[in-house]
Design a protein around this motif. Structure first.
Motif, PDB file in Angstrom:
ATOM      1  N   LYS A   1       0.831  -1.219   0.000  1.00 46.66           N
ATOM      2  CA  LYS A   1       0.000   0.000   0.000  1.00 46.66           C
ATOM      3  C   LYS A   1       0.865   1.269   0.000  1.00 46.66           C
ATOM      4  CE  LYS A   1      -2.096  -0.977   3.895  1.00 46.66           C
ATOM      5  NZ  LYS A   1      -1.302  -2.180   4.266  1.00 46.66           N
ATOM      6  N   SER A   2       1.807   1.331   0.917  1.00 42.81           N
ATOM      7  CA  SER A   2       2.637   2.541   1.020  1.00 42.81           C
ATOM      8  C   SER A   2       3.459   2.726  -0.243  1.00 42.81           C
ATOM      9  CB  SER A   2       3.586   2.450   2.222  1.00 42.81           C
ATOM     10  OG  SER A   2       2.859   2.471   3.420  1.00 42.81           O
ATOM     11  N   THR A   3       4.015   1.644  -0.750  1.00 42.75           N
ATOM     12  CA  THR A   3       4.828   1.710  -1.967  1.00 42.75           C
ATOM     13  C   THR A   3       4.006   2.305  -3.112  1.00 42.75           C
ATOM     14  OG1 THR A   3       6.011  -0.254  -1.232  1.00 42.75           O
ATOM     15  CG2 THR A   3       6.245   0.349  -3.545  1.00 42.75           C
TER      16      THR A   3
ATOM     17  N   PHE B   1       1.865  11.704   5.785  1.00 37.13           N
ATOM     18  CA  PHE B   1       2.643  10.507   6.101  1.00 37.13           C
ATOM     19  C   PHE B   1       2.123   9.843   7.364  1.00 37.13           C
ATOM     20  CE2 PHE B   1       5.484  13.180   3.659  1.00 37.13           C
ATOM     21  CZ  PHE B   1       6.039  12.280   2.769  1.00 37.13           C
ATOM     22  N   GLN B   2       2.402   8.556   7.454  1.00 41.34           N
ATOM     23  CA  GLN B   2       1.983   7.811   8.642  1.00 41.34           C
ATOM     24  C   GLN B   2       2.635   8.390   9.899  1.00 41.34           C
ATOM     25  OE1 GLN B   2       2.665   3.618   8.350  1.00 41.34           O
ATOM     26  NE2 GLN B   2       1.765   3.227  10.359  1.00 41.34           N
ATOM     27  N   PHE B   3       3.910   8.662   9.798  1.00 38.24           N
ATOM     28  CA  PHE B   3       4.592   9.305  10.920  1.00 38.24           C
ATOM     29  C   PHE B   3       4.751  10.764  10.522  1.00 38.24           C
ATOM     30  CE2 PHE B   3       5.692   4.850  10.744  1.00 38.24           C
ATOM     31  CZ  PHE B   3       5.136   4.453  11.952  1.00 38.24           C
TER      32      PHE B   3
ATOM     33  N   CYS C   1      -2.904  10.011   1.560  1.00 29.07           N
ATOM     34  CA  CYS C   1      -2.716   9.843   3.002  1.00 29.07           C
ATOM     35  C   CYS C   1      -2.353   8.401   3.325  1.00 29.07           C
ATOM     36  CB  CYS C   1      -3.992  10.202   3.752  1.00 29.07           C
ATOM     37  SG  CYS C   1      -4.651  11.817   3.360  1.00 29.07           S
ATOM     38  N   ASP C   2      -1.186   8.243   3.960  1.00 31.26           N
ATOM     39  CA  ASP C   2      -0.722   6.906   4.322  1.00 31.26           C
ATOM     40  C   ASP C   2      -1.012   6.652   5.799  1.00 31.26           C
ATOM     41  OD1 ASP C   2       0.444   4.461   4.266  1.00 31.26           O
ATOM     42  OD2 ASP C   2       2.508   5.180   4.045  1.00 31.26           O
ATOM     43  N   GLU C   3      -1.977   5.803   6.075  1.00 22.59           N
ATOM     44  CA  GLU C   3      -2.367   5.484   7.452  1.00 22.59           C
ATOM     45  C   GLU C   3      -2.474   6.751   8.294  1.00 22.59           C
ATOM     46  OE1 GLU C   3      -2.746   2.223   8.460  1.00 22.59           O
ATOM     47  OE2 GLU C   3      -1.551   1.041   7.063  1.00 22.59           O
TER      48      GLU C   3
HETATM   49 MG    MG Z   1       2.420   1.099   4.857  1.00 19.58          MG
END
Ligand code: MG
Ligand code: ADP
Length: 218
Positions: A42-44, A87-89, A163-165
């Motif tokens: 997913k992130s990729t 980003f997730q973080f 949006c990643d997580e």
């Molecule tokens: Mg991910």
């Protein structure tokens, strides 16, 4: 017209095939959630849509421009002007206050600072983080940091928001709040929204859900 058109996309890390001949299309203004187990790619995929990661083969067309053929300089401009990325973080810089974090893309892109300032101030009020603007990231909570992150991503009114997580580090109450804000704001601004998550509660708020399994979208 398709805002995003991905054709036969492939991505491997060494012998690990992460994205497997993926094709995908999205019209403007749509709101989509991509779900899938951890490690499914997913992130990729999101990074490739954001011009943050290169593919091995295939096409990634955003507004009819193929990201895979763009120079690094053009990609940097694309990331600054055309998309917002959450980003997730959070990636908030610890040494400057939240407002300065939000204004980073505007400064980098030499946008009209006073206009952007008044716009993000309105967003901060709406998201209930007005009081955080003059504080450093470590002085505000995780939920507040994520809202600051979101305001930064929206600051230049992107046509595409990735949006990643975005709720990965939030409790369920804040997670619901951030998800609803994403849906509300993107609708209001006509922004195409793609959210990646493994959280069912987040996903069920979206009308259009896609599953990623081993680098293939279903
Ligand atoms: Mg991910
Ligand atoms: P997800 O976001 O769905 O959890 P990712 O896209 O982060 O999945 O990762 C998919 C796979 O690719 C995982 O097996 C991960 O370990 C691997 N991977 C991701 N980034 C890299 C990298 N920079 N180098 C090597 N392997 C990577």
């Amino acid at each position: 017209m398709s805002v995003i058109k991905v054709e036969n996309l492939n991505k491997s890390y060494g012998s690990l095939k992460v994205i497997d001949n993926l094709s995908f299309e999205l019209k403007g203004g749509e709101q989509v959630v991509i779900m899938g187990a951890s490690g499914s790619g997913k992130s990729t995929f999101l990074y490739m849509l954001g011009g943050l990661e290169k593919c091995n083969s295939g096409k990634v067309l955003v507004n009819d421009r193929d990201l895979t053929k763009m120079s690094d300089e053009a990609l940097a401009k694309y990331r600054n002007k055309d998309i917002g990325f959450v980003f997730q973080f959070h990636f908030l810089l610890p040494t400057i206050d939240c407002l300065e974090n939000i204004l980073m893309p505007a400064r980098l892109g030499k946008a009209n600072l006073s206009k952007v300032k008044s716009y993000v101030l309105g967003l901060a009020k709406r998201l209930g983080v007005e009081d955080c603007l003059n504080k450093f990231p470590y002085q505000v909570s995780g939920g507040q940091q994520q809202r600051i992150n979101l305001i930064r991503a929206l600051s230049l009114k992107p046509k595409l928001l990735l949006c990643d997580e975005p709720t990965g580090n939030l409790d369920s109450k804040n997670s619901e709040l951030v998800t609803d804000l994403l849906l509300e704001l993107s609708k209001e601004m006509g922004t195409t929204l793609i959210v990646v998550t493994h959280d069912d509660d987040v996903a069920e708020r979206f009308e259009y859900q896609i599953q990623m399994v081993d680098g293939i979208l279903n």
